[in-house]
Design a protein around this motif. Structure first.
Motif, PDB file in Angstrom:
ATOM      1  N   SER A  16      39.997  34.687  23.749  1.00 26.90           N
ATOM      2  CA  SER A  16      39.840  33.722  24.839  1.00 26.90           C
ATOM      3  C   SER A  16      38.658  34.064  25.742  1.00 26.90           C
ATOM      4  N   GLY A  17      38.022  35.197  25.506  1.00 29.74           N
ATOM      5  CA  GLY A  17      36.869  35.588  26.304  1.00 29.74           C
ATOM      6  C   GLY A  17      37.195  36.422  27.524  1.00 29.74           C
ATOM      7  N   CYS A  18      38.462  36.739  27.730  1.00 33.97           N
ATOM      8  CA  CYS A  18      38.853  37.518  28.902  1.00 33.97           C
ATOM      9  C   CYS A  18      38.153  38.885  28.940  1.00 33.97           C
ATOM     10  N   LEU A  19      38.020  39.483  27.756  1.00 33.40           N
ATOM     11  CA  LEU A  19      37.477  40.842  27.693  1.00 33.40           C
ATOM     12  C   LEU A  19      35.956  40.875  27.794  1.00 33.40           C
ATOM     13  N   ASN A  20      35.332  39.709  27.964  1.00 32.78           N
ATOM     14  CA  ASN A  20      33.905  39.687  28.250  1.00 32.78           C
ATOM     15  C   ASN A  20      33.637  40.193  29.672  1.00 32.78           C
ATOM     16  N   CYS A  21      34.576  39.950  30.574  1.00 28.94           N
ATOM     17  CA  CYS A  21      34.416  40.337  31.977  1.00 28.94           C
ATOM     18  C   CYS A  21      35.462  41.325  32.467  1.00 28.94           C
ATOM     19  N   HIS A  22      36.573  41.439  31.749  1.00 31.11           N
ATOM     20  CA  HIS A  22      37.663  42.333  32.148  1.00 31.11           C
ATOM     21  C   HIS A  22      37.885  43.369  31.055  1.00 31.11           C
ATOM     22  N   ASN A  23      38.257  44.556  31.476  1.00 32.07           N
ATOM     23  CA  ASN A  23      38.659  45.614  30.567  1.00 32.07           C
ATOM     24  C   ASN A  23      40.110  45.935  30.916  1.00 32.07           C
ATOM     25  N   VAL A  24      40.835  46.526  30.009  1.00 33.53           N
ATOM     26  CA  VAL A  24      42.229  46.857  30.295  1.00 33.53           C
ATOM     27  C   VAL A  24      42.316  47.915  31.391  1.00 33.53           C
TER      28      VAL A  24
ATOM     29  N   THR B   1      39.430  49.672  33.100  1.00 37.71           N
ATOM     30  CA  THR B   1      38.354  49.874  34.070  1.00 37.71           C
ATOM     31  C   THR B   1      37.721  48.546  34.467  1.00 37.71           C
ATOM     32  N   LYS B   2      37.146  48.524  35.656  1.00 34.05           N
ATOM     33  CA  LYS B   2      36.463  47.339  36.162  1.00 34.05           C
ATOM     34  C   LYS B   2      35.184  47.098  35.369  1.00 34.05           C
ATOM     35  N   LEU B   3      34.956  45.866  34.979  1.00 31.30           N
ATOM     36  CA  LEU B   3      33.676  45.445  34.402  1.00 31.30           C
ATOM     37  C   LEU B   3      33.057  44.501  35.428  1.00 31.30           C
ATOM     38  N   VAL B   4      32.885  43.259  35.077  1.00 35.69           N
ATOM     39  CA  VAL B   4      32.439  42.252  36.033  1.00 35.69           C
ATOM     40  C   VAL B   4      33.597  41.926  36.977  1.00 35.69           C
ATOM     41  N   GLY B   5      34.777  41.794  36.398  1.00 40.74           N
ATOM     42  CA  GLY B   5      35.984  41.535  37.171  1.00 40.74           C
ATOM     43  C   GLY B   5      36.880  42.754  37.157  1.00 40.74           C
ATOM     44  N   PRO B   6      37.989  42.686  37.863  1.00 48.28           N
ATOM     45  CA  PRO B   6      38.910  43.824  37.931  1.00 48.28           C
ATOM     46  C   PRO B   6      39.543  44.121  36.568  1.00 48.28           C
ATOM     47  N   SER B   7      40.020  45.347  36.409  1.00 45.76           N
ATOM     48  CA  SER B   7      40.722  45.685  35.167  1.00 45.76           C
ATOM     49  C   SER B   7      42.027  44.896  35.104  1.00 45.76           C
ATOM     50  N   LEU B   8      42.484  44.663  33.899  1.00 45.57           N
ATOM     51  CA  LEU B   8      43.747  43.947  33.729  1.00 45.57           C
ATOM     52  C   LEU B   8      44.905  44.729  34.340  1.00 45.57           C
ATOM     53  N   LYS B   9      44.836  46.057  34.281  1.00 46.50           N
ATOM     54  CA  LYS B   9      45.880  46.879  34.897  1.00 46.50           C
ATOM     55  C   LYS B   9      45.873  46.743  36.412  1.00 46.50           C
ATOM     56  N   ASP B  10      44.684  46.635  37.024  1.00 43.10           N
ATOM     57  CA  ASP B  10      44.613  46.427  38.470  1.00 43.10           C
ATOM     58  C   ASP B  10      45.202  45.070  38.857  1.00 43.10           C
ATOM     59  N   ILE B  11      44.951  44.072  38.037  1.00 39.69           N
ATOM     60  CA  ILE B  11      45.526  42.748  38.288  1.00 39.69           C
ATOM     61  C   ILE B  11      47.048  42.821  38.203  1.00 39.69           C
ATOM     62  N   ALA B  12      47.545  43.490  37.164  1.00 39.97           N
ATOM     63  CA  ALA B  12      48.997  43.631  36.996  1.00 39.97           C
ATOM     64  C   ALA B  12      49.612  44.349  38.191  1.00 39.97           C
ATOM     65  N   ALA B  13      48.948  45.397  38.662  1.00 46.27           N
ATOM     66  CA  ALA B  13      49.474  46.160  39.802  1.00 46.27           C
ATOM     67  C   ALA B  13      49.491  45.316  41.071  1.00 46.27           C
ATOM     68  N   LYS B  14      48.446  44.532  41.290  1.00 48.65           N
ATOM     69  CA  LYS B  14      48.359  43.714  42.510  1.00 48.65           C
ATOM     70  C   LYS B  14      49.478  42.682  42.584  1.00 48.65           C
ATOM     71  N   TYR B  15      49.840  42.124  41.442  1.00 48.15           N
ATOM     72  CA  TYR B  15      50.815  41.038  41.432  1.00 48.15           C
ATOM     73  C   TYR B  15      52.192  41.449  40.903  1.00 48.15           C
ATOM     74  N   ALA B  16      52.416  42.735  40.716  1.00 50.72           N
ATOM     75  CA  ALA B  16      53.665  43.230  40.120  1.00 50.72           C
ATOM     76  C   ALA B  16      54.912  42.764  40.862  1.00 50.72           C
ATOM     77  N   ASP B  17      54.855  42.686  42.172  1.00 49.45           N
ATOM     78  CA  ASP B  17      56.047  42.342  42.953  1.00 49.45           C
ATOM     79  C   ASP B  17      56.073  40.884  43.413  1.00 49.45           C
ATOM     80  N   GLN B  18      55.131  40.093  42.949  1.00 56.18           N
ATOM     81  CA  GLN B  18      55.058  38.691  43.345  1.00 56.18           C
ATOM     82  C   GLN B  18      55.922  37.859  42.396  1.00 56.18           C
ATOM     83  N   ALA B  19      56.868  37.133  42.948  1.00 61.22           N
ATOM     84  CA  ALA B  19      57.838  36.385  42.140  1.00 61.22           C
ATOM     85  C   ALA B  19      57.178  35.348  41.227  1.00 61.22           C
TER      86      ALA B  19
END
Length: 103
Positions: free
Chosen positions: A30-38, A40-58
């Motif tokens: 889908s092209g996600c990994l062109n800008c995101h890495n699992v 580490t930050k590339l152009v956008g935040p790492s996927l793990k950072d995204i998961a951590a930010k929204y982990a507690d959001q319903a």
């Protein structure tokens, strides 16, 4: 009986690993990994950072799926995430759910 239970647990683990790999492949295709890495930050935040930010959001899965399709601006800094109109709503939901499983 014990052998059957152990076999069922092993088969379930393999099935789940296959689903996770399929979701990782979807992220790549889908092209996600062109800008995101699992990890580490590339152009956008790492996927793990995204998961951590929204982990507690319903509503995290729906929120992220919407951002995947429509894009985002200003959430992670000055670089906008462009819309991904080629990603279907169903695939965006799969991707969002996959991201939220990363730790």
């Amino acid at each position: 009986m014990r052998k059957v239970l152990i076999g069922a647990v092993a088969a379930s683990a393999l099935l789940l690993a296959g689903v996770a790999q399929a979701d990782a492949d979807l992220a790549k295709n889908s092209g996600c990994l062109n800008c995101h890495n699992v990890d580490t930050k590339l152009v956008g935040p790492s996927l793990k950072d995204i998961a951590a930010k929204y982990a507690d959001q319903a509503d995290a899965s729906a929120y992220l799926a919407d951002k995947i399709v429509k894009g985002s601006n200003g959430v992670w800094g000055p670089i906008p995430m462009p819309p991904n109109a080629a990603v279907s709503a169903d695939n965006a939901k799969v991707l969002a759910d996959f991201i939220l499983t990363l730790k």
